[in-house]
Design a protein around this motif. Structure first.
Motif, short mmCIF file in Angstrom:
data_model
loop_
_atom_site.label_atom_id
_atom_site.label_comp_id
_atom_site.label_asym_id
_atom_site.label_seq_id
_atom_site.Cartn_x
_atom_site.Cartn_y
_atom_site.Cartn_z
N GLY A 185 1.02 -1.31 -0.07
CA GLY A 185 0.23 0.02 0.31
C GLY A 185 1.10 1.17 0.00
N LEU A 186 0.26 2.41 0.25
CA LEU A 186 0.63 3.73 0.25
C LEU A 186 0.52 4.49 0.53
CD1 LEU A 186 1.43 4.11 -4.07
CD2 LEU A 186 2.98 3.96 -2.54
N GLU A 187 0.80 5.63 1.72
CA GLU A 187 0.90 6.55 2.34
C GLU A 187 0.18 7.44 1.67
OE1 GLU A 187 2.86 10.19 5.05
OE2 GLU A 187 3.50 9.53 3.56
N LYS A 188 -1.26 7.58 2.05
CA LYS A 188 -2.61 8.44 1.53
C LYS A 188 -2.69 9.96 0.88
CE LYS A 188 -5.00 4.74 1.35
NZ LYS A 188 -5.24 4.23 0.71
N ASP A 189 -1.40 10.82 2.05
CA ASP A 189 -1.31 12.19 2.06
C ASP A 189 0.06 12.73 1.62
OD1 ASP A 189 -3.89 12.89 2.80
OD2 ASP A 189 -3.75 11.19 4.58
N SER A 190 -0.24 13.44 0.56
CA SER A 190 1.60 13.75 0.32
C SER A 190 1.55 15.78 0.28
CB SER A 190 2.08 13.72 -0.83
OG SER A 190 2.98 14.61 -0.97
N TRP A 191 2.21 16.52 0.93
CA TRP A 191 2.17 17.70 0.71
C TRP A 191 3.87 18.01 0.56
CZ3 TRP A 191 -1.31 21.39 2.46
CH2 TRP A 191 -1.98 20.83 2.43
N GLY A 192 4.44 18.88 -0.21
CA GLY A 192 5.21 18.88 -0.76
C GLY A 192 5.52 20.29 -1.23
N ALA A 193 6.41 20.80 -1.95
CA ALA A 193 7.55 22.35 -2.53
C ALA A 193 6.97 22.00 -4.42
CB ALA A 193 8.14 22.70 -2.35
N ALA A 194 6.69 23.34 -4.81
CA ALA A 194 6.14 23.26 -5.88
C ALA A 194 6.95 24.56 -6.41
CB ALA A 194 4.92 23.28 -6.34
N VAL A 195 7.66 24.52 -8.03
CA VAL A 195 8.82 25.53 -8.45
C VAL A 195 8.27 25.33 -9.48
CG1 VAL A 195 10.03 25.73 -6.88
CG2 VAL A 195 9.93 24.31 -8.80
N GLN A 196 7.63 27.25 -10.45
CA GLN A 196 7.75 26.56 -11.82
C GLN A 196 7.88 27.90 -12.38
OE1 GLN A 196 3.25 28.87 -10.96
NE2 GLN A 196 2.90 27.64 -12.11
N ALA A 197 7.93 28.09 -13.99
CA ALA A 197 8.46 29.14 -14.62
C ALA A 197 7.29 29.14 -15.63
CB ALA A 197 9.32 29.07 -14.95
N GLY A 198 6.69 30.15 -16.97
CA GLY A 198 6.32 30.38 -17.51
C GLY A 198 6.27 31.48 -19.03
N ILE A 199 5.30 31.13 -19.37
CA ILE A 199 5.14 32.14 -20.31
C ILE A 199 3.77 32.85 -20.76
CG2 ILE A 199 6.22 31.35 -22.25
CD1 ILE A 199 7.79 34.30 -22.90
N ASP A 200 3.64 34.01 -21.07
CA ASP A 200 1.65 34.28 -21.65
C ASP A 200 2.03 35.30 -22.63
OD1 ASP A 200 -0.14 32.72 -19.84
OD2 ASP A 200 0.19 34.63 -18.56
N TYR A 201 1.79 34.68 -24.26
CA TYR A 201 1.98 35.40 -25.24
C TYR A 201 0.12 35.82 -25.30
CZ TYR A 201 1.63 37.38 -29.99
OH TYR A 201 1.84 37.72 -31.44
N ARG A 202 0.10 37.21 -25.03
CA ARG A 202 -1.01 37.59 -25.26
C ARG A 202 -1.93 38.01 -26.87
NH1 ARG A 202 -1.52 41.17 -20.37
NH2 ARG A 202 -4.34 40.99 -21.84
N LEU A 203 -2.72 37.75 -26.72
CA LEU A 203 -3.60 38.00 -28.44
C LEU A 203 -4.21 38.83 -28.31
CD1 LEU A 203 -4.90 33.63 -28.65
CD2 LEU A 203 -2.59 35.04 -29.41
N ASN A 204 -4.57 39.28 -26.98
CA ASN A 204 -5.51 40.65 -26.67
C ASN A 204 -6.06 40.80 -25.72
OD1 ASN A 204 -8.23 39.11 -26.28
ND2 ASN A 204 -8.69 38.63 -28.65
N GLN A 205 -6.32 42.17 -24.85
CA GLN A 205 -6.47 42.42 -23.83
C GLN A 205 -7.06 41.03 -22.69
OE1 GLN A 205 -8.19 45.57 -22.93
NE2 GLN A 205 -8.16 45.78 -21.27
N ARG A 206 -7.97 40.41 -23.40
CA ARG A 206 -8.22 39.28 -22.85
C ARG A 206 -7.98 37.38 -22.90
NH1 ARG A 206 -11.97 41.08 -18.88
NH2 ARG A 206 -13.41 42.83 -20.14
N TRP A 207 -7.87 37.27 -24.52
CA TRP A 207 -6.90 36.15 -24.79
C TRP A 207 -5.11 36.12 -24.69
CZ3 TRP A 207 -9.78 31.86 -24.35
CH2 TRP A 207 -11.33 31.79 -24.89
N SER A 208 -5.06 34.69 -24.11
CA SER A 208 -3.59 34.68 -24.35
C SER A 208 -3.10 32.90 -24.87
CB SER A 208 -2.90 35.16 -22.70
OG SER A 208 -2.60 34.17 -21.90
N LEU A 209 -1.97 32.59 -25.42
CA LEU A 209 -1.35 31.59 -25.08
C LEU A 209 -0.94 30.96 -23.91
CD1 LEU A 209 -0.73 31.34 -28.67
CD2 LEU A 209 -2.94 30.20 -27.63
N ASN A 210 0.08 30.32 -23.96
CA ASN A 210 -0.05 29.82 -22.93
C ASN A 210 1.46 28.35 -22.49
OD1 ASN A 210 0.78 28.28 -19.39
ND2 ASN A 210 0.97 30.45 -19.27
N LEU A 211 2.59 28.60 -22.07
CA LEU A 211 3.30 27.67 -21.60
C LEU A 211 4.11 27.65 -20.66
CD1 LEU A 211 5.64 27.74 -25.15
CD2 LEU A 211 3.73 25.80 -24.86
#
Length: 203
Positions: free
Chosen positions: A141-167
């Motif tokens: 079996g496995l332990e049911k709960d896990s807490w951990g850190a999360a790091v991220q990096a990304g970029i948005d490309y603005r199509l207009n004031q509302r819409w964007s693409l994302n990586l």
């Protein structure tokens, strides 16, 4: 005098309206396709070298996240999805599966945009709930709960004031003890890297 007052009032209203329109909407909703690439390592206890050969399968999932911008540069992002099923392998042979639900909350800094591109970095916390564990026909079996850190990096490309693409790329710490016969036999380090691509809408 009345004409001048009316003209001044109309000008003030127009300026206020234009400023309101120029302000960024505080909410950003994204939908992504995310590929989960687990580290799939484990730390054996009591000299159980076989635990080193345990692996967790990779997969691609849909994901929805919502961000709130406190300022144009500072935002909080909550990542949501539904419970995901992963296969577990020993020396390449499937020995079972489990499901995990991994909501992640991050604080992000968004850099000044350039030519429509706006990069960002984030740091946060992940909580993973593990369920429906089926390993070695119920012998493990496995332990049911896990807490951990999360790091991220990304970029948005603005199509207009509302819409964007994302990586987006995230590294998340997910770890769980493995139990065999009620005793802790190993600690599995899922620790996946998540590669995401999608679209966003500001509102």
């Amino acid at each position: 005098m009345r004409t001048m007052t009316n003209t001044l009032l109309a000008t003030l209203i127009a300026v206020a309206a234009s400023q309101a329109m120029a302000q960024e909407a505080p909410w950003l909703l994204r939908a992504r396709a995310v590929h989960i690439d687990p580290a799939g390592k484990s730390s054996p206890l009591g000299g159980n070298g076989a635990a080193d050969r345990i692996g967790v399968g990779s997969k691609t999932i849909p994901e929805v996240d919502i961000s709130y911008f406190f300022t144009p540069r500072l935002a909080a992002e909550l990542v949501l999805t539904y419970p995901q099923k992963h296969g577990v392998y020993l020396d390449g042979a499937r020995i079972g599966s489990f499901r995990h639900l991994p909501p992640t909350l991050s604080l992000q800094y968004h850099f000044l945009p350039a030519a429509g591109f706006q990069p960002y970095v984030g740091l946060g916390v992940n909580y993973t709930r593990i369920s429906k564990v089926k390993l070695l026909d119920g012998a493990a079996g496995l332990e049911k709960d896990s807490w951990g850190a999360a790091v991220q990096a990304g970029i948005d490309y603005r199509l207009n004031q509302r819409w964007s693409l994302n990586l987006d790329v995230k590294k998340v710490t997910i770890r769980s003890d493995v139990f065999v016969g009620g005793a802790t036999a190993s600690r599995v380090k899922v620790d996946p890297v998540l590669f995401g691509i999608g679209a966003g809408y500001r509102f």
